[in-house]
Scaffold this motif. Structure first.
Motif, PDB file in Angstrom:
ATOM      1  N   LEU A   1      -6.946  17.518 -18.010  1.00  0.00           N
ATOM      2  CA  LEU A   1      -6.325  16.773 -16.823  1.00  0.00           C
ATOM      3  C   LEU A   1      -6.959  16.487 -15.632  1.00  0.00           C
ATOM      4  O   LEU A   1      -6.641  15.485 -15.103  1.00  0.00           O
ATOM      5  CB  LEU A   1      -4.811  17.897 -16.521  1.00  0.00           C
ATOM      6  N   SER A   2      -7.855  17.148 -15.210  1.00  0.00           N
ATOM      7  CA  SER A   2      -8.660  16.836 -13.928  1.00  0.00           C
ATOM      8  C   SER A   2      -9.526  15.923 -14.197  1.00  0.00           C
ATOM      9  O   SER A   2     -10.045  15.351 -13.331  1.00  0.00           O
ATOM     10  CB  SER A   2      -9.354  18.307 -13.816  1.00  0.00           C
ATOM     11  N   LEU A   3      -9.893  15.083 -15.561  1.00  0.00           N
ATOM     12  CA  LEU A   3     -10.540  13.866 -15.502  1.00  0.00           C
ATOM     13  C   LEU A   3      -9.955  12.886 -14.583  1.00  0.00           C
ATOM     14  O   LEU A   3      -8.745  12.551 -14.991  1.00  0.00           O
ATOM     15  CB  LEU A   3     -10.589  13.399 -16.980  1.00  0.00           C
ATOM     16  N   PRO A   4     -10.606  12.309 -13.759  1.00  0.00           N
ATOM     17  CA  PRO A   4     -10.183  11.169 -12.992  1.00  0.00           C
ATOM     18  C   PRO A   4      -9.723   9.822 -13.998  1.00  0.00           C
ATOM     19  O   PRO A   4     -10.206   9.862 -14.968  1.00  0.00           O
ATOM     20  CB  PRO A   4     -11.297  10.825 -12.122  1.00  0.00           C
ATOM     21  N   LEU A   5      -8.625   9.442 -13.545  1.00  0.00           N
ATOM     22  CA  LEU A   5      -8.120   8.308 -14.274  1.00  0.00           C
ATOM     23  C   LEU A   5      -7.377   8.587 -15.712  1.00  0.00           C
ATOM     24  O   LEU A   5      -6.392   7.939 -16.085  1.00  0.00           O
ATOM     25  CB  LEU A   5      -8.972   7.224 -14.536  1.00  0.00           C
ATOM     26  N   ILE A   6      -8.157   9.147 -16.448  1.00  0.00           N
ATOM     27  CA  ILE A   6      -7.649   9.318 -18.044  1.00  0.00           C
ATOM     28  C   ILE A   6      -7.189  10.726 -18.262  1.00  0.00           C
ATOM     29  O   ILE A   6      -6.960  10.866 -19.421  1.00  0.00           O
ATOM     30  CB  ILE A   6      -8.762   8.762 -19.032  1.00  0.00           C
ATOM     31  N   GLY A   7      -7.174  11.696 -17.387  1.00  0.00           N
ATOM     32  CA  GLY A   7      -7.099  13.022 -17.625  1.00  0.00           C
ATOM     33  C   GLY A   7      -5.491  13.281 -18.410  1.00  0.00           C
ATOM     34  O   GLY A   7      -5.665  13.821 -19.455  1.00  0.00           O
ATOM     35  N   ASP A   8      -4.613  12.770 -17.627  1.00  0.00           N
ATOM     36  CA  ASP A   8      -3.521  13.294 -18.367  1.00  0.00           C
ATOM     37  C   ASP A   8      -3.253  12.777 -20.006  1.00  0.00           C
ATOM     38  O   ASP A   8      -2.622  13.342 -20.730  1.00  0.00           O
ATOM     39  CB  ASP A   8      -2.244  12.615 -17.585  1.00  0.00           C
TER      40      ASP A   8
ATOM     41  N   GLY B   1      -2.760  11.953  -9.646  1.00  0.00           N
ATOM     42  CA  GLY B   1      -2.057  11.396 -10.530  1.00  0.00           C
ATOM     43  C   GLY B   1      -2.929  10.199 -10.957  1.00  0.00           C
ATOM     44  O   GLY B   1      -2.615   9.673 -12.172  1.00  0.00           O
ATOM     45  N   THR B   2      -3.764   9.734 -10.448  1.00  0.00           N
ATOM     46  CA  THR B   2      -4.687   8.752 -11.001  1.00  0.00           C
ATOM     47  C   THR B   2      -6.094   8.963 -10.443  1.00  0.00           C
ATOM     48  O   THR B   2      -6.898   9.861 -11.348  1.00  0.00           O
ATOM     49  CB  THR B   2      -4.314   7.437 -10.291  1.00  0.00           C
ATOM     50  N   LEU B   3      -6.763   8.588  -9.561  1.00  0.00           N
ATOM     51  CA  LEU B   3      -8.129   8.888  -9.179  1.00  0.00           C
ATOM     52  C   LEU B   3      -8.199   9.884  -8.337  1.00  0.00           C
ATOM     53  O   LEU B   3      -8.176   9.894  -7.188  1.00  0.00           O
ATOM     54  CB  LEU B   3      -8.544   7.555  -8.475  1.00  0.00           C
ATOM     55  N   ILE B   4      -8.333  11.241  -8.943  1.00  0.00           N
ATOM     56  CA  ILE B   4      -8.560  12.416  -8.296  1.00  0.00           C
ATOM     57  C   ILE B   4      -9.735  13.092  -8.534  1.00  0.00           C
ATOM     58  O   ILE B   4      -9.990  13.249  -9.764  1.00  0.00           O
ATOM     59  CB  ILE B   4      -7.184  13.315  -8.334  1.00  0.00           C
TER      60      ILE B   4
END
Ligand code: HEM
Ligand code: FES
Lengths: 290, 453
Positions: B175-182, B320-323
């Motif tokens: 989940l923690s991957l920025p942009l594509i995690g979810d 939820g997006t770039l984190i």
């Protein structure tokens, strides 16, 4: 066997040193002894297993059998063959020959054709990734919402609703939305603090009887259940990486690797005195996601 | 060679013409040194993993539907459990010999990864990664990654409380991957955690894809060793650059390896009797929302666990997006950097010392200051991170508050590797200077120096 004969039977092996073991009765005894032990251990393993003895019995037999067999084989070989050290050439740094890999050379043609095919293969190859999204649903709202709604009762893992006056002081309980037990993202920890005042940034509207407060149980670090409560300082504690939250200050993190507070559940009571949610969490539950 | 074997071989040879090749292989020379056995033990552990794993696969049930356990284990009798966990309890308590196979499998998995790590350390310290073996070194890095994957998926399969916690953390890391995690997390898990899909999927990975990839990659690895021949330690009177010195495969190397294989099995069997690896009864099944006190992964992931524990609390960007979050930096970026750095280390050394030509003779790492420094630095950091994964236990044992313990690790993990790495590199440099030397850039030069000494 003389040295010359040896050379003749091993023309392709450049021997550096050779030691012929003298015949040894002691070695024969070792080989024979380990063979007998290995065979007995094998029988012991099979019988032990068949009789459903314990792992101690047949496990030990297996261990002894394998060790004895290994030992016997080593002794047998070192008695049977001379101990030889030999050298082999490495052929390092072979000069690259000018010869092309294939004997058939292509004719002169326009490079456009080749490039078009390479490009097409690339595009086509990428398109083969298109089944990947079928592996799982689109996340949609799944990470933003939980099963808490206005009026949902809090229930224990056994499904019992909870009365506001029924929670032990200084105690915590894991609770779920009624009808969604074990829905991980909705897990909540209900805390009844001792004789302390709640402080900011706690939302006081969501504190019941001045002593009951409920937070998401999903750690905002990496999602473990925040399961431990230290009464002395009203600290909620995550056993995975030791993030610590202050239960009387809106569960803000006081130590550890997490950067965010546990979201506070809008908590209230219904007409019958049971604890209910006044709505879903207003902040994001669980770890950060991109 | 016995007469019967000789006759059979004649028949085979008459049809396939394999005599010359077989003889060549039988004569292949293996340099002997104890550290060369590490890779062999890893290979034998893999064989034992496959054999014991086949037995387990016959009984393991890869799903998490609730079933009632009706066997003889008193702790779980009559209880409703996830099918995967139930089948593990049955294997341990009701299937004759099942516990032995489980412990052998578990023990072999520890030995497998431990010997791979030590084997890699030998390669790194002695310089066996230099030209022409860089390619095989890459293959080795791939094998390490596959072994970690097999270890993690295997650890998850019993679906006990530790396994569930480990899976949850892996999901959070995705989940923690920025942009594509979810999206990535939902693809791999088939939806939001805990889905029913994760155990069947991990099962396919663990018993099919990863073993197949491991076996294929090990084959490639060994083929390359065979083609390129072993490196060896320097020896007076042998030009190791041109020649390889050792025992021919047949008979004595063969005998030694056979014995080593049987002893590996024997020691694992003894360990299975003495050590109750993976006693799931103590842990209980995974239940969402519950976790035990000492939540820990298998030892080979301690360094990652330690990094997650001591990394400072950061989280910035657009939720939820770039984190960019702590678990992303500590759990994804950091291991990525370490693996990439180790993978490309051979080129760093080659560039810094302008190394030329091929290298077949092993070195003392103190002869190469960069290598001594980097290896001590990287591996002491990994060890300290691993120690940090026990900060709660250390804090309880030593009576030091967890906050102090964590700060101790935050500082030492950075300072100690730098001090140690620079220190040993400096020591190695001085050692060379004392003898008025520089790092040799060809093997011929290194050889002359060795002969002179
Ligand atoms: C062909 C190879 C393999 C097969 C067929 C296989 C099969 C299985 C099966 C069916 C299980 C579940 C049963 C159980 O947990 O006892 C399991 C568990 C496990 N496997 Fe494997 N496995 C293989 C290779 C590996 C490798 C290479 C590793 C590690 C490097 C590994 C590590 C584990 C671990 C740690 C467990 C958990 C053991 C336990 O709790 O009992 N396995 N394996
Ligand atoms: S998951 Fe709670 S501290 Fe990491």
């Amino acid at each position: 066997m003389s040295d010359r004969e040896a050379e003749q039977t091993r023309p392709d092996l450049t021997i550096v040193s050779e030691e012929t073991p003298p015949p040894s009765q002691a070695n024969d005894a070792l080989v024979l002894g380990s063979a007998i032990i290995a065979a007995l251990a094998g029988v012991g393993f099979a019988v032990g297993l068949a009789l459903r003895t314990s792992i101690t019995v047949y496990g030990t037999a297996l261990a002894i059998g394998l060790l004895a067999l290994g030992f016997g084989i080593r002794r047998y070989f070192s008695d049977l063959f001379p101990d030889i050290e030999a050298v082999e050439p490495r052929h390092p740094e072979q000069q690259a020959t000018e010869e092309p890999v294939s004997a058939i050379a292509p004719l002169q043609r326009r490079s456009l054709l080749r490039n078009a095919l390479i490009g097409a293969s690339g595009v086509f190859g990428l398109s083969l990734l298109s089944p990947v999204p079928s592996l799982g649903p689109a996340p949609g709202d799944a990470l933003r919402t939980t099963d808490w709604r206005r009026g949902t009762r809090l229930v224990t893992t056994d499904g019992e609703p909870i009365r506001a006056d029924n929670v032990a002081s200084g105690g915590v309980a894991t609770v779920w939305p009624e009808g969604s037990i074990n829905n991980e993202i909705s897990a909540v920890i209900l805390v009844r603090v001792g004789d302390t005042e709640f402080k900011d940034p706690t939302n006081f509207d969501w504190v019941v009887n001045n002593e009951l407060v409920a937070y998401s149980k999903v750690c905002t670090h990496a999602g473990c259940p925040v399961g431990l409560f230290r009464e002395t300082d009203n600290a909620l504690f995550c056993p995975c990486h030791q993030s610590t939250f202050d239960a009387v200050r809106g569960a803000i993190p006081t130590f550890g690797p997490t950067a965010r507070a546990l979201p506070q559940l809008p908590l209230g009571t219904d007409a019958e005195g049971f604890l209910i949610a006044l709505g879903d969490f207003t902040e994001q539950v669980g770890p950060a996601y991109g | 060679m016995t007469p019967l074997f000789g006759k059979l071989f004649d028949q085979l040879d008459a049809r396939l013409h394999v005599r010359a090749d077989t003889r060549k292989s039988a004569n292949k020379v293996f340099p002997s040194n104890w550290s060369f056995l590490l890779g062999e033990v890893a290979l034998f552990s893999l064989v034992i993993l496959v054999l014991t794993g086949i037995f387990l696969t016959f009984f393991y049930r890869p799903n998490v539907e609730a079933v009632t356990y009706t066997g003889s284990n008193p702790v779980f009798a009559g209880r409703t459990l996830p099918a995967a966990f139930e089948s593990i309890v049955r294997l341990s308590s009701d299937i004759n010999g099942g516990l032995l196979f489980r412990r052998l499998h578990r023990g072999a998995s520890h030995l497998f990864i431990a010997t791979i790590v030590l084997h890699m350390l030998r390669i790194l310290l002695t310089g066996a990664f230099r030209k022409p073996r860089e390619l095989n070194y890459f293959v080795g890095i791939g094998l390490l990654t596959l072994a970690f994957g097999a270890g993690f998926t295997g650890y998850s399969l019993p679906y006990d409380s530790l396994a569930g916690t480990g899976i949850r953390i892996a999901y959070s890391e995705l989940l923690s991957l920025p942009l594509i995690g979810d999206r990535v997390a939902f693809w791999i898990f088939g939806g939001a955690f805990p889905t029913g899909d994760v155990i069947p999927r991990f099962f396919v990975l663990h018993v099919m894809l990863l073993p197949a990839a491991l076996i294929g990659t090990v084959g490639l690895h060994l083929f390359m060793v065979y083609r390129q021949k072993h490196t060896q330690f320097p020896r007076v009177g042998v030009d190791g650059h041109q020649l390889v010195l050792g025992k021919p495969l047949w008979p004595l190397q063969f005998a030694e390896s056979t014995t080593l294989f049987l002893w590996t099995g024997g020691l694992l069997a003894a360990a299975a009797v003495l050590i109750p690896w993976s006693d799931v009864a103590l842990l209980g099944p995974y239940v969402p929302g519950e976790v035990g006190n000492n939540a820990q992964p298998d030892w080979f992931l301690f360094w990652l666990e330690g990094a997650l524990r001591i990394f400072p609390p950061i989280e910035f960007g657009i939720p939820g997006t770039l984190i960019i979050s702590g678990p992303f930096v500590a759990g994804v970026v950091l291991p990525g950097l370490i693996f990439t750095f180790l993978a490309f280390y051979p080129f760093l050394e080659k560039w810094l010392y302008k190394l030329e030509g091929e290298w077949h003779v092993l070195q003392n790492p103190l002869e190469i200051p960069l290598r001594a420094g980097v290896m001590l630095g990287v591996f002491s950091a990994l060890l300290l991170l691993s120690a940090a994964a026990t900060n709660d236990i250390l804090s309880r044992m030593l009576g030091i508050p967890i906050e102090v313990m964590t700060w101790f690790f935050r500082i030492t993990v950075i300072v100690a590797p730098i001090v140690l790495g620079l220190g040993i590199a400096r020591y190695a440099r001085r050692r060379l200077n004392r003898r008025q030397r520089h790092v040799p850039s060809t093997e011929t030069e290194a050889q002359q120096r060795y002969i002179a000494a």
